[in-house]
Design an enzyme around this catalytic site. Structure first.
Site, PDB file in Angstrom:
ATOM      1  N   ASP A   1       0.828  -1.211   0.000  1.00 20.45           N
ATOM      2  CA  ASP A   1       0.000   0.000   0.000  1.00 20.45           C
ATOM      3  C   ASP A   1       0.864   1.264   0.000  1.00 20.45           C
ATOM      4  O   ASP A   1       1.986   1.248   0.514  1.00 20.45           O
ATOM      5  CB  ASP A   1      -0.918  -0.026   1.236  1.00 20.45           C
ATOM      6  CG  ASP A   1      -2.081   0.937   1.108  1.00 20.45           C
ATOM      7  OD1 ASP A   1      -2.365   1.400  -0.035  1.00 20.45           O
ATOM      8  OD2 ASP A   1      -2.728   1.232   2.133  1.00 20.45           O
TER       9      ASP A   1
ATOM     10  N   TRP B   1       2.780   8.017  -2.577  1.00 20.62           N
ATOM     11  CA  TRP B   1       4.177   8.194  -3.009  1.00 20.62           C
ATOM     12  C   TRP B   1       4.229   9.105  -4.243  1.00 20.62           C
ATOM     13  O   TRP B   1       5.059  10.011  -4.331  1.00 20.62           O
ATOM     14  CB  TRP B   1       4.772   6.817  -3.330  1.00 20.62           C
ATOM     15  CG  TRP B   1       6.226   6.779  -3.650  1.00 20.62           C
ATOM     16  CD1 TRP B   1       7.253   6.587  -2.769  1.00 20.62           C
ATOM     17  CD2 TRP B   1       6.829   6.916  -4.950  1.00 20.62           C
ATOM     18  NE1 TRP B   1       8.453   6.597  -3.436  1.00 20.62           N
ATOM     19  CE2 TRP B   1       8.225   6.797  -4.777  1.00 20.62           C
ATOM     20  CE3 TRP B   1       6.332   7.123  -6.237  1.00 20.62           C
ATOM     21  CZ2 TRP B   1       9.125   6.868  -5.832  1.00 20.62           C
ATOM     22  CZ3 TRP B   1       7.240   7.215  -7.292  1.00 20.62           C
ATOM     23  CH2 TRP B   1       8.601   7.085  -7.096  1.00 20.62           C
TER      24      TRP B   1
ATOM     25  N   ASN C   1     -11.016  -2.592  -5.434  1.00 19.84           N
ATOM     26  CA  ASN C   1     -10.257  -1.593  -6.185  1.00 19.84           C
ATOM     27  C   ASN C   1     -10.917  -1.177  -7.508  1.00 19.84           C
ATOM     28  O   ASN C   1     -10.518  -0.175  -8.119  1.00 19.84           O
ATOM     29  CB  ASN C   1      -8.814  -2.059  -6.428  1.00 19.84           C
ATOM     30  CG  ASN C   1      -7.940  -2.015  -5.192  1.00 19.84           C
ATOM     31  OD1 ASN C   1      -7.048  -2.834  -5.004  1.00 19.84           O
ATOM     32  ND2 ASN C   1      -8.175  -1.049  -4.311  1.00 19.84           N
TER      33      ASN C   1
HETATM   34  C1  IPE Z   1      -5.420  -2.802  -0.238  1.00 11.21           C
HETATM   35  O1  IPE Z   1      -5.114  -1.465  -0.378  1.00 11.21           O
HETATM   36  C2  IPE Z   1      -5.395  -3.489  -1.579  1.00 11.21           C
HETATM   37  C3  IPE Z   1      -4.092  -3.634  -2.194  1.00 11.21           C
HETATM   38  C4  IPE Z   1      -2.939  -3.327  -1.661  1.00 11.21           C
HETATM   39  C5  IPE Z   1      -4.114  -4.226  -3.521  1.00 11.21           C
HETATM   40  P1  IPE Z   1      -6.227  -0.344  -0.534  1.00 11.21           P
HETATM   41  O2  IPE Z   1      -5.506   0.944  -0.639  1.00 11.21           O
HETATM   42  O3  IPE Z   1      -7.160  -0.688  -1.628  1.00 11.21           O
HETATM   43  O4  IPE Z   1      -7.011  -0.451   0.851  1.00 11.21           O
HETATM   44  P2  IPE Z   1      -7.919   0.621   1.603  1.00 11.21           P
HETATM   45  O5  IPE Z   1      -8.936   1.116   0.616  1.00 11.21           O
HETATM   46  O6  IPE Z   1      -7.023   1.730   2.039  1.00 11.21           O
HETATM   47  O7  IPE Z   1      -8.515  -0.103   2.758  1.00 11.21           O
HETATM   48  C1  IPE Z   2      -1.642   0.193  -3.328  1.00 11.34           C
HETATM   49  O1  IPE Z   2      -1.393   1.554  -3.347  1.00 11.34           O
HETATM   50  C2  IPE Z   2      -1.809  -0.399  -4.707  1.00 11.34           C
HETATM   51  C3  IPE Z   2      -3.185  -0.801  -5.037  1.00 11.34           C
HETATM   52  C4  IPE Z   2      -4.191  -0.781  -4.200  1.00 11.34           C
HETATM   53  C5  IPE Z   2      -3.428  -1.258  -6.395  1.00 11.34           C
HETATM   54  P1  IPE Z   2      -2.580   2.603  -3.352  1.00 11.34           P
HETATM   55  O2  IPE Z   2      -2.952   2.922  -4.757  1.00 11.34           O
HETATM   56  O3  IPE Z   2      -3.717   2.145  -2.501  1.00 11.34           O
HETATM   57  O4  IPE Z   2      -1.875   3.861  -2.676  1.00 11.34           O
HETATM   58  P2  IPE Z   2      -2.515   4.891  -1.662  1.00 11.34           P
HETATM   59  O5  IPE Z   2      -3.085   4.100  -0.515  1.00 11.34           O
HETATM   60  O6  IPE Z   2      -3.585   5.637  -2.397  1.00 11.34           O
HETATM   61  O7  IPE Z   2      -1.378   5.756  -1.253  1.00 11.34           O
HETATM   62 MG    MG Z   3      -4.158   2.363  -0.535  1.00 13.88          MG
END
Ligand code: IPE
Ligand code: IPE
Ligand code: MG
Length: 238
Positions: free
Chosen positions: A16, A21, A64
């Site tokens: 995550d 980043w 997602n």
């Molecule tokens: C969890 O991260 C899913 C993955 C890392 C693929 P998310 O960014 O989707 O989770 P939430 O929405 O913050 O709970």
């Molecule tokens: C995790 O990073 C990757 C996926 C969930 C695909 P995020 O895209 O959730 O990154 P943040 O949480 O918005 O920083």
């Molecule tokens: Mg995230």
């Protein structure tokens, strides 16, 4: 180097923080996802030295899809590119790749690449890399229950034989051991529907590092910390 005896055999990672980043650098979120994909390679390569045999990574959750069409399409493109680019390296490095999650909603071109990579690396045994793609713990349990109900309906399974040892045979992870250690990067202390059944007795590490900054050195530190933890599994230590 880590003490191999105390190394977690199976590490699962909620990768995550890619979006944040990129945001910090005033770049589009997809730039963060690309930077994150690079770390995957580094972390997989670090596994043998750290004594990690199974690595399971959360790449895309069943939730997602709620993101913008641009981000979802960009991620799907990135997954296809990752598989095409990494297939030969993974094969040569002894990595066996598996995918968990529901493939039905994924585009056929991506599913073909996933099937191809699983087949290509099927004889490898050095590191077992499992990529969770369109994966959700609740969805996985529900799909398992559906398959189990079907077996009962067909007369292949007696409802009296359903227990906590037989049920996981219906999960996507049926060939894998349960994770010893679950790591989540980016400072969020939640599991977001990851490996709900399998992580019942896992140790958890929530670390502030954003996924694109998760170097093999950070990975080694977290694995080292696991070595001093006392796992009880409900019993009283003797
Ligand atoms: C969890 O991260 C899913 C993955 C890392 C693929 P998310 O960014 O989707 O989770 P939430 O929405 O913050 O709970
Ligand atoms: C995790 O990073 C990757 C996926 C969930 C695909 P995020 O895209 O959730 O990154 P943040 O949480 O918005 O920083
Ligand atoms: Mg995230």
């Amino acid at each position: 180097m880590s003490d191999k005896k105390k190394a977690p055999e199976h590490v699962a990672i909620i990768m995550d923080g890619n979006g944040r980043w990129a945001q910090m650098r005033h770049r589009p979120r997809l730039v963060g996802h690309h930077a994150g994909a690079k770390r995957v390679r580094e972390v997989v390569r670090a596994c043998p030295d750290l004594g990690v045999k199974y690595l399971t990574i959360f790449a895309f959750s069943t939730e997602n899809w709620k993101r913008t069409q641009t981000e979802v399409a960009g991620l799907m493109k990135l997954f296809k590119r990752y598989i095409r680019r990494e297939a030969e390296n993974l094969l040569e490095e002894g990595v066996r790749v598996r995918f968990i999650g529901d493939r039905v909603k994924l585009e056929p071109a991506l599913v073909d690449l996933m099937d191809g990579l699983e087949l290509l690396t099927a004889d490898n045994d050095k590191v077992h890399l499992t990529i969770a793609l369109n994966y959700g713990g609740r969805d996985e349990v529900a799909r398992a229950a559906r398959r189990l109900a079907h077996d009962v309906e067909m007369g292949n399974l007696n409802p009296r034989d359903v227990c906590d040892e037989t049920f996981p045979k219906y999960l996507d992870t049926h060939v894998l051991p349960d994770p010893d250690l679950v790591i989540r990067t980016s400072g969020e202390a939640r599991i977001s529907n990851f490996l709900l059944w399998q992580s019942a007795y896992s140790e958890y590490e929530f670390i502030d590092t954003l996924w694109p900054d998760f170097t093999s050195d950070v990975f080694a530190e977290v694995v080292d910390r696991f070595g001093v933890r006392e796992r009880r599994f409900g019993a009283v230590p003797v």
